[in-house]
Motif scaffolding. Structure first.
Motif, PDB file in Angstrom:
ATOM      1  N   UNK A   1     -85.659 -74.335  29.887  1.00  0.00           N
ATOM      2  CA  UNK A   1     -84.550 -75.256  29.647  1.00  0.00           C
ATOM      3  C   UNK A   1     -83.296 -74.864  30.423  1.00  0.00           C
ATOM      4  N   UNK A   2     -83.304 -73.685  31.037  1.00  0.00           N
ATOM      5  CA  UNK A   2     -82.160 -73.193  31.806  1.00  0.00           C
ATOM      6  C   UNK A   2     -82.409 -73.458  33.284  1.00  0.00           C
ATOM      7  N   UNK A   3     -81.413 -74.005  33.966  1.00  0.00           N
ATOM      8  CA  UNK A   3     -81.556 -74.288  35.390  1.00  0.00           C
ATOM      9  C   UNK A   3     -81.539 -73.004  36.209  1.00  0.00           C
ATOM     10  N   UNK A   4     -82.046 -73.102  37.443  1.00  0.00           N
ATOM     11  CA  UNK A   4     -82.081 -71.929  38.317  1.00  0.00           C
ATOM     12  C   UNK A   4     -80.712 -71.324  38.510  1.00  0.00           C
ATOM     13  N   UNK A   5     -79.701 -72.156  38.762  1.00  0.00           N
ATOM     14  CA  UNK A   5     -78.292 -71.741  38.795  1.00  0.00           C
ATOM     15  C   UNK A   5     -77.578 -72.630  37.794  1.00  0.00           C
ATOM     16  N   UNK A   6     -77.421 -72.135  36.574  1.00  0.00           N
ATOM     17  CA  UNK A   6     -76.986 -72.991  35.474  1.00  0.00           C
ATOM     18  C   UNK A   6     -75.473 -73.041  35.304  1.00  0.00           C
ATOM     19  N   UNK A   7     -74.828 -71.871  35.268  1.00  0.00           N
ATOM     20  CA  UNK A   7     -73.395 -71.836  34.982  1.00  0.00           C
ATOM     21  C   UNK A   7     -72.740 -70.659  35.691  1.00  0.00           C
ATOM     22  N   UNK A   8     -71.421 -70.764  35.823  1.00  0.00           N
ATOM     23  CA  UNK A   8     -70.630 -69.722  36.478  1.00  0.00           C
ATOM     24  C   UNK A   8     -69.467 -69.354  35.571  1.00  0.00           C
ATOM     25  N   UNK A   9     -69.256 -68.042  35.393  1.00  0.00           N
ATOM     26  CA  UNK A   9     -68.134 -67.546  34.610  1.00  0.00           C
ATOM     27  C   UNK A   9     -67.059 -67.027  35.562  1.00  0.00           C
ATOM     28  N   UNK A  10     -65.876 -67.593  35.470  1.00  0.00           N
ATOM     29  CA  UNK A  10     -64.745 -67.171  36.296  1.00  0.00           C
ATOM     30  C   UNK A  10     -63.823 -66.304  35.445  1.00  0.00           C
ATOM     31  N   UNK A  11     -63.442 -65.122  35.954  1.00  0.00           N
ATOM     32  CA  UNK A  11     -62.503 -64.283  35.217  1.00  0.00           C
ATOM     33  C   UNK A  11     -61.269 -64.040  36.076  1.00  0.00           C
ATOM     34  N   UNK A  12     -60.093 -64.322  35.515  1.00  0.00           N
ATOM     35  CA  UNK A  12     -58.830 -64.128  36.217  1.00  0.00           C
ATOM     36  C   UNK A  12     -58.420 -62.660  36.146  1.00  0.00           C
ATOM     37  N   UNK A  13     -57.467 -62.239  37.002  1.00  0.00           N
ATOM     38  CA  UNK A  13     -56.977 -60.857  36.932  1.00  0.00           C
ATOM     39  C   UNK A  13     -56.435 -60.487  35.549  1.00  0.00           C
ATOM     40  N   UNK A  14     -55.969 -61.490  34.793  1.00  0.00           N
ATOM     41  CA  UNK A  14     -55.439 -61.235  33.455  1.00  0.00           C
ATOM     42  C   UNK A  14     -56.543 -61.153  32.408  1.00  0.00           C
ATOM     43  N   UNK A  15     -57.797 -61.378  32.817  1.00  0.00           N
ATOM     44  CA  UNK A  15     -58.906 -61.283  31.878  1.00  0.00           C
ATOM     45  C   UNK A  15     -59.269 -62.580  31.196  1.00  0.00           C
ATOM     46  N   UNK A  16     -58.636 -63.714  31.589  1.00  0.00           N
ATOM     47  CA  UNK A  16     -58.999 -65.001  31.028  1.00  0.00           C
ATOM     48  C   UNK A  16     -60.281 -65.501  31.685  1.00  0.00           C
ATOM     49  N   UNK A  17     -61.146 -66.118  30.899  1.00  0.00           N
ATOM     50  CA  UNK A  17     -62.468 -66.516  31.386  1.00  0.00           C
ATOM     51  C   UNK A  17     -62.655 -68.015  31.245  1.00  0.00           C
ATOM     52  N   UNK A  18     -63.174 -68.641  32.300  1.00  0.00           N
ATOM     53  CA  UNK A  18     -63.563 -70.043  32.262  1.00  0.00           C
ATOM     54  C   UNK A  18     -65.050 -70.140  32.550  1.00  0.00           C
ATOM     55  N   UNK A  19     -65.718 -71.087  31.882  1.00  0.00           N
ATOM     56  CA  UNK A  19     -67.125 -71.343  32.160  1.00  0.00           C
ATOM     57  C   UNK A  19     -67.228 -72.668  32.911  1.00  0.00           C
ATOM     58  N   UNK A  20     -68.052 -72.687  33.960  1.00  0.00           N
ATOM     59  CA  UNK A  20     -68.254 -73.891  34.775  1.00  0.00           C
ATOM     60  C   UNK A  20     -69.742 -74.212  34.831  1.00  0.00           C
TER      61      UNK A  20
ATOM     62  N   UNK B   1     -79.473 -74.058  27.217  1.00  0.00           N
ATOM     63  CA  UNK B   1     -80.901 -74.072  26.934  1.00  0.00           C
ATOM     64  C   UNK B   1     -81.137 -73.542  25.530  1.00  0.00           C
ATOM     65  N   UNK B   2     -82.049 -72.602  25.392  1.00  0.00           N
ATOM     66  CA  UNK B   2     -82.310 -71.990  24.089  1.00  0.00           C
ATOM     67  C   UNK B   2     -81.526 -70.723  23.869  1.00  0.00           C
ATOM     68  N   UNK B   3     -80.503 -70.499  24.685  1.00  0.00           N
ATOM     69  CA  UNK B   3     -79.720 -69.268  24.632  1.00  0.00           C
ATOM     70  C   UNK B   3     -78.327 -69.555  24.079  1.00  0.00           C
ATOM     71  N   UNK B   4     -77.885 -68.732  23.133  1.00  0.00           N
ATOM     72  CA  UNK B   4     -76.543 -68.856  22.550  1.00  0.00           C
ATOM     73  C   UNK B   4     -75.723 -67.626  22.911  1.00  0.00           C
ATOM     74  N   UNK B   5     -74.520 -67.857  23.435  1.00  0.00           N
ATOM     75  CA  UNK B   5     -73.652 -66.774  23.898  1.00  0.00           C
ATOM     76  C   UNK B   5     -72.350 -66.794  23.103  1.00  0.00           C
ATOM     77  N   UNK B   6     -72.060 -65.683  22.426  1.00  0.00           N
ATOM     78  CA  UNK B   6     -70.845 -65.531  21.639  1.00  0.00           C
ATOM     79  C   UNK B   6     -69.814 -64.815  22.502  1.00  0.00           C
TER      80      UNK B   6
END
Length: 222
Positions: free
Chosen positions: A39-58, A87-92
């Motif tokens: 259920x997960x794509x080959x390239x599914x998502x990207x996590x961006x982290x700023x120098x300040x430690x803030x994270x965005x999911x794309x 997919x079937x994966x949960x990320x906290x």
């Protein structure tokens, strides 16, 4: 540092402390976080982290989408305790990595340096017991036969072990229930003299991987 606690079917299977500005997640073996789930794509998502430690999911235009707290998103900044479903994966998501969950299995992000230029990626199977499912008769290793690291042995205890050097040749060896498999990621990689492609091929005792025509490695149990 921010931390991702990963679970499948309610069981915690790993955790990743984000240390890079870009962390990739998907089914393909070259991702930083590998989730072996159809259920997960080959390239599914990207996590961006700023120098300040803030994270965005794309979301990378995945087939089944990326969800935060039950809502489908294309790109969104994460808040502490957000839940990402892929997919079937949960990320906290935890904004601060203050403690290590005893049930989680930490692994360094792919691309981390080592004395022999080998690196690891965390790999998660759709079955919670995948990482510990094999019963080994001997410790599996890759014994380096030629090249600058000749005589050294590379442990295969991680679920996914990346070997080689970018720009020369890179392959991955993956631990599965039925044994170990190898696949090429980039460059000229051969298995027992035959070209190795991106499709995983089973490894057997004394099989020889050759990377870029320079480094030869033998799969053995010691």
């Amino acid at each position: 540092m921010p931390k991702m606690i990963i679970s499948i079917e309610g069981a915690v299977v790993g955790q990743v402390t984000l240390a890079k500005d870009r962390t990739t997640l998907g089914r393909r073996a070259y991702n930083d976080i590998v989730v072996d789930n159809p259920a997960v794509s080959g390239e599914h998502a990207l996590l961006h982290m700023s120098p300040a430690g803030e994270v965005e999911v794309e979301d990378l235009h995945s087939t089944n989408g990326t969800y935060i707290n039950g809502h489908v998103v294309q790109r969104r900044k994460l808040k502490d305790n957000d839940i990402i479903d892929i997919g079937g994966c949960r990320i906290h998501f935890r904004a601060r990595s203050n403690s290590r969950s005893p049930a989680a299995d930490a692994a360094p992000a792919r691309g981390a340096s080592s004395e022999s230029d080998f690196s690891d990626a965390i790999s998660l199977s759709s079955a919670p017991t995948e990482a510990g499912a094999l019963v080994e008769l001997g410790q599996p290793v890759l014994r380096v036969l030629s090249g600058t690291d000749a005589g050294q042995e590379v442990s295969l205890q991680k679920v996914v072990t990346t070997i080689g050097k970018p720009g020369v040749a890179v392959a991955v060896v993956t631990r599965r229930r039925q044994g170990y498999v190898a696949a090429s990621v980039m460059g000229a990689v051969t298995l027992n003299g035959a070209p190795l492609g991106t499709e995983a091929v089973g490894l057997h005792e004394r099989d020889v991987l050759e990377l870029g025509g320079a480094t030869r490695m033998e799969f053995v149990r010691v």
